[in-house]
Write an enzyme that holds these catalytic residues in place. Structure first.
Site, PDB file in Angstrom:
ATOM      1  CD  GLU A  19      41.873  44.697  32.871  1.00 44.66           C
ATOM      2  OE1 GLU A  19      41.885  46.148  32.781  1.00 44.66           O
ATOM      3  OE2 GLU A  19      42.509  44.120  33.531  1.00 44.66           O
TER       4      GLU A  19
ATOM      5  CG  ASP B 210      42.958  42.911  37.692  1.00 46.29           C
ATOM      6  OD1 ASP B 210      42.661  44.097  36.981  1.00 46.29           O
ATOM      7  OD2 ASP B 210      44.186  43.174  38.266  1.00 46.29           O
TER       8      ASP B 210
HETATM    9  C1  BGC Z   1      42.289  47.024  36.941  1.00 48.28           C
HETATM   10  C2  BGC Z   1      42.868  48.288  37.355  1.00 48.28           C
HETATM   11  C3  BGC Z   1      44.204  48.036  38.438  1.00 48.28           C
HETATM   12  C4  BGC Z   1      45.051  47.341  37.536  1.00 48.28           C
HETATM   13  C5  BGC Z   1      45.989  46.581  38.544  1.00 48.28           C
HETATM   14  C6  BGC Z   1      43.550  46.769  35.939  1.00 48.28           C
HETATM   15  O1  BGC Z   1      43.452  45.935  34.932  1.00 48.28           O
HETATM   16  O2  BGC Z   1      41.117  47.273  36.306  1.00 48.28           O
HETATM   17  O3  BGC Z   1      41.711  49.116  38.054  1.00 48.28           O
HETATM   18  O4  BGC Z   1      44.717  49.434  38.992  1.00 48.28           O
HETATM   19  O5  BGC Z   1      44.461  46.178  36.934  1.00 48.28           O
HETATM   20  O6  BGC Z   1      45.416  45.811  39.261  1.00 48.28           O
END
Ligand code: BGC
Length: 558
Positions: free
Chosen positions: A250, A208
């Site tokens: 991501e 993430d």
């Molecule tokens: C996740 C989100 C989240 C954020 C903070 C993102 O990239 O996909 O859903 O709110 O990270 O953790």
């Protein structure tokens, strides 16, 4: 029945499977308390196998106050009690593996919940051993180059804390203080977090908020070299201690910024294809796929052979419009006829089916496009049945409503009454459980779900071709048609997609290396061959996959 083509022993298993992203909280409730849970996911594994997916991405299931749906962790080493127990997770992993399914978690590394004991300890005193685990300031003016990611909710990346007597830094919500990666104990603890769940059998992680781990004055505090170093260390640990496990990044960014996360195979095996995603929707809105081919031609060559892009159309977040220009955004909003309250942060909180006007054919066409590209496609739960959203719910909850399993008051998601569900159900008639649900769609041969399964089955049957690197764009002249070849050693598959709202016909000359005897894997509206000219006809938003055998040196193929 084991999931097709998912060889659990192959180190490159991720290249041939389709991933399915699901939130435990809203997938299936096994105990009737209105909240989805891990045993509920286990009960639905056969559904996933039948659908034809080979791997599951579980959204965060760790202990959390759920102010950001689990991305605000308050204990990294336990399951949130509302979702189940560690034993439940162990059982789920074992059952998934038993069916040939892989299962990855979500590594939330950038921040924790402000309720986390690490932060509670850190804020108490400047002398706390945990103080250096977070970023503090007396003025809250540092790192001004770091943009605010959730501008609808936060005005600054710094928030004053009365207990600490200082500001603390947070890249996301103010209840998610960022960890300080310059502190070696933080880096070590996040590696332990990963180790812990890999030890429980997870096959890897979607990582993430990858770009933001390090902050440096005078930069945008994103994609810094130190970030790459950290993830290379994580990958090194995983390769050494848990061979065959994978990480997916991501990281939204430019082509150069995202490709860098493969780092010649030393870092992520998979990188979310953020550069392509908005272009898929723009190409759709413009009824012209030209830009899609341009992006693919720019992004595919940068991928090392043992890695792959992770393609997606929608996920649990807003559809990010960050990479669109002003004029592109204007086209997007005009053509996709979006309600004004669908906008959030820098994007749009709508699910795939409503975004595409509720048109099953369009959902199928775009999905089958990402299924045919070199890399790993990621599907978002519920999109396979054309589920809708609720833009009246706060933030991204709009696209996180309970899975619609059946046409009953609680959508077959739970035995609890609708008023007790962890999140309300979709109500818009065209997308509500009475119109869109697994049980009904399973029984209808022409439903979106049945057609989705067919396409997934075809993809699985030809996984060696679809998971190869070989991709060649096709020139179909001035038509709204995207075409490309996927090549294997024995045969090639021609993939054609009509982005137009009218039927489209066209022709192309077959390369001399192929036999001119097409086998239609997914039928368009018919094709013919005369000599070496292949003629096709596609319905509006239609697509076709056609197989051609490779000519051998001598004689016909066996
Ligand atoms: C996740 C989100 C989240 C954020 C903070 C993102 O990239 O996909 O859903 O709110 O990270 O953790």
């Amino acid at each position: 029945m084991p999931a097709p083509e998912s060889d659990l022993r192959s180190p490159e298993w991720f290249r041939s499977v389709v991933f399915y992203e699901l939130p435990v909280r809203t997938f299936f409730d096994s105990n009737g308390d209105g909240i989805g849970d891990l045993p509920g996911v286990l009960e639905k594994l056969d559904y996933l196998v039948d659908l034809g997916v080979g791997a599951i991405w579980l959204l965060p299931f760790y202990k959390s106050p759920w102010r950001d749906d689990g991305y605000d962790i308050s204990d990294h080493f336990t399951v949130d009690p509302r979702l189940g127990t560690i034993d439940d997770l162990d059982r789920l992993v074992e059952a998934a593996h038993g069916r040939g399914l892989r299962i990855i978690g979500d590594l939330v590394a950038n921040h924790v919940s402000d309720e986390h004991p690490w932060f509670q300890e850190a804020r108490k005193s400047r002398d706390s051993p945990k103080r250096s685990w977070f970023l503090w300031s007396d003025t809250g003016t540092e790192f001004s180059g770091a943009r605010v990611i959730f501008p609808d909710y936060e005005k600054s990346n710094w928030t004053w804390d009365d207990v600490a007597g200082q500001y603390y830094f947070h890249r996301f919500f103010h209840w998610q203080p960022d960890l300080n990666y310059d502190t070696s104990a933080v880096r070590a603890e996040i590696l332990n977090f990963a180790r812990f769940w890999l030890g429980h059998g997870l096959d890897g992680f979607r990582c993430d908020a990858v770009p933001y781990l390090y902050k440096r004055e005078g930069t945008t505090c994103a994609h810094l070299p130190e970030v790459h170093q950290f993830f290379q260390d994580l990958r090194g640990m995983m390769d050494a201690e848990f061979p065959g496990t994978v990480i997916v990044s991501e990281a939204n960014g430019t082509i150069a910024e995202t490709v860098a996360y493969f780092d010649r195979s030393h870092e992520f095996q998979m990188v979310m294809e953020f550069p392509l995603m908005p272009n898929l929707f723009l190409g759709f809105a413009e009824r012209n796929p030209r830009r899609i081919l341009d992006v693919l031609r720019a992004t595919l060559p940068g991928v090392p052979t043992d890695c792959g892009w992770a393609y997606f159309l929608r996920n649990h977040d807003e559809l990010s419009l960050e990479r669109m220009s002003e004029s592109e955004r204007a086209v997007f909003f005009r053509e996709m006829s979006l309600p004004s309250d669908a906008r959030i942060h820098n994007g749009v909180r709508r699910r795939l089916a409503p975004l595409l006007g509720g048109d099953d054919q369009s959902v199928l066409m775009l999905t089958s496009l990402i299924l045919a590209l070199p890399g790993a496609p990621f599907l978002y739960y519920g999109d396979e049945i054309g589920m809708g959203d609720r833009v009246d719910l706060p933030d991204r909850d709009a696209v996180r409503t309970p899975m619609q399993w059946a046409n009953d008051p609680s959508a077959g998601f739970s035995r609890a009454p609708p008023s007790s569900l962890t999140r309300p159900l979709v109500v818009e008639p065209a997308f509500a459980p009475s119109r869109r649900n697994v049980a009904d769609e399973e029984s209808q041969a022409n439903s979106l779900l049945s057609r989705m399964r067919t396409v997934l089955r075809v993809r699985a049957a030809h996984a060696t071709v679809f998971s190869s690197d070989r991709f060649e764009g096709v020139d179909v002249g001035d038509r709204p048609v995207l075409g490309f070849w996927r090549a294997g050693s024995e045969y090639q598959i021609l993939c054609l997609y009509n982005f137009g709202a009218e039927p489209s016909t066209g022709q192309l000359e077959l390369p001399g290396s192929l036999w001119a005897s097409p086998v239609e894997l997914v039928r368009g509206q018919g094709s013919t061959v005369s000599g070496r000219t292949f003629r096709f006809r596609l319905a509006p938003r239609g697509f076709a996959w056609t197989l051609f055998l490779t000519r051998r040196e001598r004689g016909a193929p066996a």
